[in-house]
Design an enzyme around this catalytic site. Structure first.
Site, PDB file in Angstrom:
ATOM      1  N   ASP A  17       1.062  -1.098   0.113  1.00  0.00           N
ATOM      2  CA  ASP A  17       0.071  -0.135   0.102  1.00  0.00           C
ATOM      3  C   ASP A  17       0.753   1.291  -0.133  1.00  0.00           C
ATOM      4  OD1 ASP A  17      -2.974   0.693   1.542  1.00  0.00           O
ATOM      5  OD2 ASP A  17      -2.082   1.629   0.146  1.00  0.00           O
TER       6      ASP A  17
HETATM    7  C1  GLC Z   1      -4.106   4.534  -0.056  1.00  0.00           C
HETATM    8  C2  GLC Z   1      -5.146   3.393   0.229  1.00  0.00           C
HETATM    9  C3  GLC Z   1      -5.241   2.382  -0.923  1.00  0.00           C
HETATM   10  C4  GLC Z   1      -5.002   2.949  -2.332  1.00  0.00           C
HETATM   11  C5  GLC Z   1      -3.462   3.460  -2.124  1.00  0.00           C
HETATM   12  C6  GLC Z   1      -3.317   4.230  -3.494  1.00  0.00           C
HETATM   13  O1  GLC Z   1      -3.576   4.810   1.150  1.00  0.00           O
HETATM   14  O2  GLC Z   1      -4.858   2.777   1.283  1.00  0.00           O
HETATM   15  O3  GLC Z   1      -6.419   1.640  -0.691  1.00  0.00           O
HETATM   16  O4  GLC Z   1      -5.341   1.869  -3.384  1.00  0.00           O
HETATM   17  O5  GLC Z   1      -3.204   4.283  -1.304  1.00  0.00           O
HETATM   18  O6  GLC Z   1      -4.132   5.487  -3.479  1.00  0.00           O
END
Ligand code: GLC
Length: 748
Positions: free
Chosen positions: A282
């Protein structure tokens, strides 16, 4: 087994040195062959470059330079088709090996045409419709070069304080699994290498929804058995359905951050499930392991993430900085790097990016009429009728003047809900707009917000709303949450309606006019007081671009509500987490509990009932999971089971007769639950095992039949083995998780 055979076959072909162009046993072998052929040409630096995902920064020239040097495998959040093609052309034509880039974005519930938030889509209990919505999103997003979305989010969510419940498919593992698979199919289409297909991403792996106290990013403490019985099933389902990628979650579970969790990423995902897709972190969750206190520095974060099984690092660039050194220091073997890069290259080959790296979808697909129609259909089916007394709904010809009030009646931005980066509020059709355009010729629409926005504490506007209400034959009050109050990092400690909304509904109720309250929110709110004060209540989890026409049609009966609650509605925030599939405990409530206002003075210590309940909230929720009314009425009768005793390999057939006893055509979501009476560990009181939408005309009956393999009753038991334990079971078929016909059967 099949996957093992495939791998052996592929390995055999590769060993034979067969040229990649010929693929005697299908595409998979050809892809594997191309992956290995390309991998052999790559330097260690180029391999590490593929493991690096970059968010837009600096100038276009800066990013083009990085691409040319082979230091980027993927970008996220670039949506200019021109820039996408420019970056892609540099990668394909100017980098040494011409490996195309993978462009990605959070396309969670629509790209331009915004569908109801996933929680609302789950409320449809209609996987075919949810799949169609994901397909629309993929077609629209691919017009801007996006070929990888970070969805579906299938975190089982049982705590409405957690803002990301909005993004999930609710509290039930089976519903999350069914809807997650539907979204994967919709995003990925019939074949991943179509230019309108997007690789899906199962997130957030795993148990992120169990954040302690519903506070986002908080630690979770989920033991392995609960992990396997509750939080992992949706992920296993989408893995088996071919979901192309997985994303590790921010949380540490029992002290181990998912991004460094070998048990999840190696033992479960690769060894047990045989998954051959790609794993991405993430946002900066790799280097966040330093903040967690799990790694001493960025270098150790890179080492632990890659050795745990991560393939690609989202934005924190610790792989790019440290992996070459870590290989030289023998802390990360190049074999591990090779496996990660194979997973990345395999995905790019499967997406057809080597053959067709550039955008071919026309811009005209955005907001196409058929897309808006699909979004409206989904919004209609996502709305839940929670109350309808005196048959106030649907509004009839006796309503000549309608008062439309509340902060969500004309809120084009907030109606779309959380996780909307590309949908434009100018395209949103609000309830006020729709009521005026669709019904304004028959009904005089009087509009007064009363409260300007959901957090607005000012009460001065309420008098104007009441004045308008007094002139009307009926009132529709649109209340709820602004979009920003749910979603990532937006947890709430209080689930009551905010601002002066409660005062608004109470004042409208005192006019004595028929009052319909429509709630638009990203989660279940504690609306018990408003339910009492209203004659009818419709609940719409932020319904998206077409929420207005959908609600207008439902209010006037052009369509009939069929949504069911995908989460339990708490009476008070203090009840949370509250969900239907709880365990019995040793003290299930007797129904004779004394509640707080009835307790006599100086009551004896044990006189109130020593069972599992709240003095001030009782035991049960405001509305249970799977609950939703219709304008018509459905009767369940004649539950039949094909057998009372079954073997492990049997299939149980269960049927019920459903009759529409009302005066409207309607659709019922028939639900089947099973409860395992005794286990080697305690079991949930019941679990959803199947559901089906059934549409019936007034007076019509239909026998609804389910086939339930006994194997579907398997769970991870005391010995941590997934088995069906012999014993007695109860089966329910009914209209929600609390009401239904039941019968017993035994597995021998
Ligand atoms: C965010 C979220 C995730 C998302 C990623 C890219 O913090 O936790 O669900 O896909 O970053 O934006």
């Amino acid at each position: 087994m099949l996957r093992y055979v495939k791998k052996t076959l592929i390995f055999g072909v590769l060993l034979s040195g067969m040229a990649c162009t010929s693929s005697p046993t299908g595409e998979e072998v050809a892809v594997e062959c191309k992956v290995n052929e390309l991998l052999e040409k790559m330097t260690l630096q180029e391999k590490i470059g593929q493991m690096n995902q970059v968010s837009p920064y600096g100038s276009d020239e800066d990013m083009l330079g990085l691409v040319k040097e082979g230091k980027v495998g993927s970008f996220l959040n670039i949506t200019s088709p021109e820039l996408v093609n420019r970056l892609q052309r540099t990668a394909v034509e100017e980098s040494r090996l011409g490996i195309p880039l993978l462009m990605s974005r959070d396309v969670i519930h629509g790209y331009k045409t915004i569908f109801p938030i996933p929680l609302g889509q789950a409320a449809t209990f209609n996987p075919d419709l949810v799949e169609a919505g994901a397909r629309v999103a993929a077609v629209e997003a691919s017009a801007d070069g996006i070929r990888w979305t970070f969805a579906p989010m299938i975190d089982v969510s049982r705590d409405a304080r957690w803002g990301r419940m909005a993004e999930s498919c609710g509290e039930d593992p089976y519903l999350n699994a069914v809807m997650g698979v539907a979204m994967v199919k919709g995003f990925q289409g019939d074949s991943l290498n179509s230019p309108t297909s997007m690789a899906a991403c199962a997130k957030h792996f795993a148990a992120y929804g169990a954040a302690e106290a519903g506070k986002d990013y908080n630690s979770t403490f989920i033991p392995e058995r609960v992990m396997r019985n509750v939080y992992l099933p949706p992920f296993e389902a989408v893995a088996k359905a071919g979901c192309a990628t997985f994303m590790t979650s921010f949380n540490d579970n029992d002290g181990v951050p998912s991004t460094g969790n070998r048990f999840l990423l190696k033992q479960v995902l690769r060894n047990e499930w045989g998954y051959d897709g790609m794993v991405v972190t993430d946002w900066a969750s790799a280097t966040e392991m330093v903040a967690h206190g799990f790694c001493k520095d960025r270098k150790e974060a890179a080492e632990k993430a890659v050795n745990a099984g991560v393939d690609m690092e989202m934005v924190s660039a610790s792989f790019l900085e440290n992996l070459e050194t870590l290989v030289k220091e023998n802390k990360v073997s190049e074999k591990v790097i090779d496996e990660a890069v194979r997973n990345i290259l395999r995905l790019k080959f499967r997406l057809g990016l080597f053959e067709q790296p550039y955008i071919v979808t026309e811009q005209s697909v955005k907001y196409a009429p058929e897309h808006l129609a699909k979004a409206k259909e989904t919004a209609e089916q996502s709305v839940i009728l929670l109350k309808n007394e005196k048959e106030v709904l649907p509004l009839g010809s006796n309503v000549r003047t309608l008062a439309v009030v509340g902060p969500m009646a004309d809120a084009p931005h907030d109606q779309m809900g959380t996780w909307v980066f590309d949908g434009e509020k100018a395209h949103t059709q609000t309830p006020l707009q729709a009521l005026r355009s669709m019904y304004g010729d028959k009904v005089q629409i009087l509009y007064e917000p009363g409260v300007a926005y959901s957090r607005d504490k000012r009460t001065e506007g309420i008098a104007k709303a009441v004045a308008v209400a007094r002139r009307a034959d009926a009132i529709v009050a649109f209340v709820g949450e602004e979009a920003i109050l749910s979603g990532e990092a937006h947890s709430l400690a209080d689930l009551n309606l905010r601002g002066a909304q409660q005062e608004l509904v109470e004042a409208l109720s005192r006019t004595g006019r028929p009052l319909v309250t429509v709630v638009m929110a990203g989660r279940p709110l504690t609306i018990g007081k408003q339910v009492k004060e209203s004659d009818a209540v419709l609940y719409a989890f932020h319904p998206g671009t077409m929420g207005g026409p959908a609600l207008a049609n439902l209010l006037f009966g052009k369509s009939v509500p069929s949504g069911k609650t995908p989460v339990t509605f708490p009476r008070m925030t203090g009840q949370v987490p509250v969900y239907y599939a709880h365990h019995h405990t040793g003290r299930a409530p007797s129904g004779k509990e004394t509640l707080i206002d009835d307790i006599p003075l100086e009551a004896g210590q044990t006189s109130l009932g020593c069972t599992s309940f709240y003095l001030d909230a009782g035991f049960g929720p405001l509305f249970p999971f799977g609950y939703g009314l219709s304008y018509t009425h459905f009767d369940y009768s004649r539950l039949k089971l094909s057998a009372e005793k079954l073997n492990q390999t049997d299939i149980l057939t269960a049927s019920v007769v459903l009759t529409n006893t009302g005066k409207y055509e309607g659709t019922e979501v028939v639900q089947l639950y099973v409860g395992d009476k005794v286990g080697s560990v305690t079991r949930p009181v019941k679990e959803l095992k199947a559901f089906r939408r059934v549409s019936l005309k007034p007076g019509e009956s239909q026998t609804v039949t389910f086939e339930l393999p006994v194997s579907s009753l398997a769970f991870w038991n005391l010995k941590m083995k997934k088995v069906v334990e012999p014993g007695e079971f109860t089966l329910w078929i009914g209209t929600n998780s609390e009401e239904g016909l039941s019968a017993g059967f035994e597995v021998i």
